[in-house]
Design an enzyme around this catalytic site. Structure first.
Site, PDB file in Angstrom:
ATOM      1  N   ASP A 146      -9.598  -4.118  -5.628  1.00 50.39           N
ATOM      2  CA  ASP A 146      -9.038  -3.247  -4.590  1.00 50.39           C
ATOM      3  C   ASP A 146      -9.770  -1.902  -4.620  1.00 50.39           C
ATOM      4  OD1 ASP A 146      -7.469  -1.697  -2.891  1.00 50.39           O
ATOM      5  OD2 ASP A 146      -5.569  -2.433  -3.689  1.00 50.39           O
TER       6      ASP A 146
ATOM      7  N   HIS B  76      -7.443  -5.455  -1.341  1.00 51.73           N
ATOM      8  CA  HIS B  76      -6.254  -4.655  -1.063  1.00 51.73           C
ATOM      9  C   HIS B  76      -5.136  -5.453  -0.389  1.00 51.73           C
ATOM     10  CE1 HIS B  76      -3.946  -1.035  -0.701  1.00 51.73           C
ATOM     11  NE2 HIS B  76      -4.017  -0.987   0.624  1.00 51.73           N
TER      12      HIS B  76
ATOM     13  N   SER C  20       0.832  -1.191   0.000  1.00 55.45           N
ATOM     14  CA  SER C  20       0.000   0.000   0.000  1.00 55.45           C
ATOM     15  C   SER C  20       0.882   1.264   0.000  1.00 55.45           C
ATOM     16  CB  SER C  20      -0.948  -0.041   1.199  1.00 55.45           C
ATOM     17  OG  SER C  20      -1.953   0.938   1.079  1.00 55.45           O
TER      18      SER C  20
END
Length: 298
Positions: free
Chosen positions: A208, A240, A158
């Site tokens: 995601d 995600h 991320s």
């Protein structure tokens, strides 16, 4: 699905002859490798240590664990991996024993500011690299004299994936990058921000909603220099956290990562053809990779 491939040519008869010789050599010595032959865990046993065992406590990250193979042959390549926004070290920690079981020293870290942006994760990675390099000269380290200082990579999930790209742009000695559903602010991101030569592997996730590929991984892939080896594996139906664990994508996340790192970080050309095998769990698969002329791609 798209698999663009660059073709290298040479105008020198000498180099053609040389490549032909090495092609025969590699054809005779490469083991029979396939993606499905890459196991989890790998062939090596793994141990770990932390700051309580003498590992440096770096000022720009919080907490660290180093995983290493105990029965492989040094010197070892290494990678540092950082988590994402408001996420602790354990969110990406399964990569540690997995990669170490395949012979790659892996350091997972936490962050001083869990809410920090990619820039703080860049700084955390760069500081952690200082720590990892120091293990090869720390007398009581189990890795004393065993780390290849010219074979180090960074990775992250991320915002940590965004930070890993910024780290590679800041430190040209970084040899490879692996990003997991990476997040970078598309409103302010410029191609120059992630201008680096380190080969980069993107994992993204089809579903995601935190870092949608169309506005994050896809954009970052396109912004990465054409001259930089790059690859994108979008995980079908993934969310995600689909690449936080090497078992993601029915295990193909780990298999592709091991293939990529063995080729670009460790320097084993036998693994290059494996990245051309499109995983059955991918919804998008892009790459501009070129294998050595000595290694065939079916």
């Amino acid at each position: 699905m798209m698999i663009p491939k660059n073709i290298c040519t040479t105008s020198s008869l000498f180099f053609i002859t040389l490549f032909s010789f090495f092609g025969t050599f590699f054809a005779q010595t490469c083991p029979p490798l396939t993606l499905d032959s890459i196991d989890n865990p790998g062939q090596y046993t793994v141990a770990s240590f932390t700051e309580s065992d003498g590992l440096r406590n770096g000022p720009d990250y919080k907490g660290a664990t180093v995983y290493y193979p105990t029965n492989a042959e040094p010197p070892y390549s290494g990678i540092v991996i950082v988590p994402g926004f408001v996420s602790p070290q354990f969110s990406i920690q399964k990569w540690g024993p997995f990669l170490a079981s395949h012979g790659i020293v892996t350091m997972t870290i936490g962050t001083n500011q869990p809410w920090g942006l990619p820039e703080t994760r860049r700084d955390a990675l760069l500081d952690a690299l200082v720590t990892l390099k120091g293990e090869t000269t720390r007398l009581r380290s189990p890795l004393f004299g065993q780390i290849d200082l010219n074979s180090l990579a960074v990775g992250g999930w991320s915002m940590g994936g965004g930070g890993a790209q910024l780290a590679a742009a800041a430190d040209p000695s970084i040899k490879a990058v692996v990003v997991l559903c990476p997040w970078l602010d598309g409103k302010t991101l410029s191609p120059s921000d992630i201008n680096h030569a380190a080969p980069i592997l993107f994992f993204s996730a089809e579903n995601d909603i935190i870092a949608p590929p169309v506005s994050h991984a896809d954009v970052q892939y396109d912004y990465t220099l054409r001259s930089t080896s790059k690859m994108l594996f979008e995980i079908e139906d993934g969310r995600h956290w689909a690449a936080n664990d090497p078992t993601g994508g029915d295990g193909y996340v780990g298999k592709i990562a091991v293939s990529w790192l063995n080729y670009y970080l460790v320097g084993d050309p036998c693994y290059c053809p494996l990245v051309f095998k499109t995983p059955p769990t991918s919804s998008k698969y892009l790459l501009n990779v070129t294998c050595p002329p000595s290694v065939s791609v079916d």
